[in-house]
Design an enzyme around this catalytic site. Sequence first.
Site, PDB file in Angstrom:
ATOM      1  N   ASP A 160     -23.808  29.668 -36.207  1.00 26.99           N
ATOM      2  CA  ASP A 160     -22.698  30.570 -35.919  1.00 26.99           C
ATOM      3  C   ASP A 160     -22.329  30.566 -34.439  1.00 26.99           C
ATOM      4  OD1 ASP A 160     -20.802  32.677 -36.558  1.00 26.99           O
ATOM      5  OD2 ASP A 160     -22.174  34.025 -35.534  1.00 26.99           O
ATOM      6  N   LEU A 241     -17.537  39.234 -36.006  1.00 28.06           N
ATOM      7  CA  LEU A 241     -16.182  38.935 -35.546  1.00 28.06           C
ATOM      8  C   LEU A 241     -16.107  37.683 -34.681  1.00 28.06           C
ATOM      9  CD1 LEU A 241     -15.040  42.555 -34.609  1.00 28.06           C
ATOM     10  CD2 LEU A 241     -14.322  41.217 -36.585  1.00 28.06           C
ATOM     11  N   ARG A 242     -17.231  36.965 -34.556  1.00 25.59           N
ATOM     12  CA  ARG A 242     -17.205  35.781 -33.701  1.00 25.59           C
ATOM     13  C   ARG A 242     -16.198  34.751 -34.220  1.00 25.59           C
ATOM     14  NH1 ARG A 242     -22.473  34.624 -33.032  1.00 25.59           N
ATOM     15  NH2 ARG A 242     -22.584  35.464 -30.925  1.00 25.59           N
ATOM     16  N   ALA A 243     -16.117  34.586 -35.534  1.00 22.54           N
ATOM     17  CA  ALA A 243     -15.184  33.607 -36.089  1.00 22.54           C
ATOM     18  C   ALA A 243     -13.744  33.963 -35.730  1.00 22.54           C
ATOM     19  CB  ALA A 243     -15.353  33.530 -37.612  1.00 22.54           C
TER      20      ALA A 243
END
Length: 331
Positions: A160, A241-243
């Site tokens: 991720d 919320l990294r994506a």
Amino acid sequence: MNDILFPFTALVAQEPLQQALLLAAVDPALGGVLVSGPRGTAKSTAARALAELLPESCFVTLPLGASEEQLIGSLDLETALRDGGVHFSPGLLSKAHEGVLYVDEVNLLPNQLVDQLLDVAASGVNLIERDGISHRHDARFVLIGTMNPEEGELRPQLLDRFGLAVELQNCFDANVRREIVKARLAFDANPDAFRSRFAAQQEALAQKLLRARSTLPALEFDESVHARVSELCIEANVDGLRADLVMLRAARALAALEEADAVRVDHVERIAEAVLLHRRKVGNEPSGKREQEKQQPQSQDTDEANFGYMPPEPVDITAVKNVRPLTSKKS
């Protein structure tokens, strides 16, 4: 870089990989590119070719057996205590500044080193602390990690952290294989002549990268872009919320590379797979959606439709004749 390199613009049938590498070159804060695929799919060739397009043309390889000090650098504590100054011996992160840091078989690297790599790649700053003494320096580089899935996977937490991911496959198209082999044979036979054929394209792409970097901060996102990013990430059931953040950054980098006036929804669509490939959870509904459904009471009609239940027709008791009441027998 003294080696004679295969030109980036001469790569054949590698468009998804080329796009991901160029986006990371425009915005190194994306967090690097993870390239997965079998041996012989030009992973290292593409990484080295990208470095040649960057202003510093710097390419640093992190060996598998590298120590933490080799990676981040070291502080001479004796000199600091004796003279009051900090003596810093630079590591590979410092040497890769403004260039490419390449990690082959990143899945075999110790998790601690991968964590440190990804931290610095995202922040652009390397901080070294030893016994109350600290030193920091800029370390902006394009992180490219390659791996062969047959040799083991990366932990999901580390997957991720990589900004973009590309999965390469063996090519079974005879025409494409022929073009790849012909290009490689021509390069091996006469590297200078082959490179001269692509010199103009190489220079144009290098200048394009420079312009994209300079215009990147000025590009903004409208509500339609934000809405599409949220929709795609929810559909993929990603964690956190990294994506979303990476997808917005990557779309902006593509818009800058194409010299667009603003980030559009089509930019989002074209980079979405590289953002979601290693984050997507298949076969699971988003947990938030499940919780909402639990909190919403279902009507009787909904339950009956779901389970195939049909209530009996109402009976008009006034129309029933000759019905005798049940009586108990007397003993």
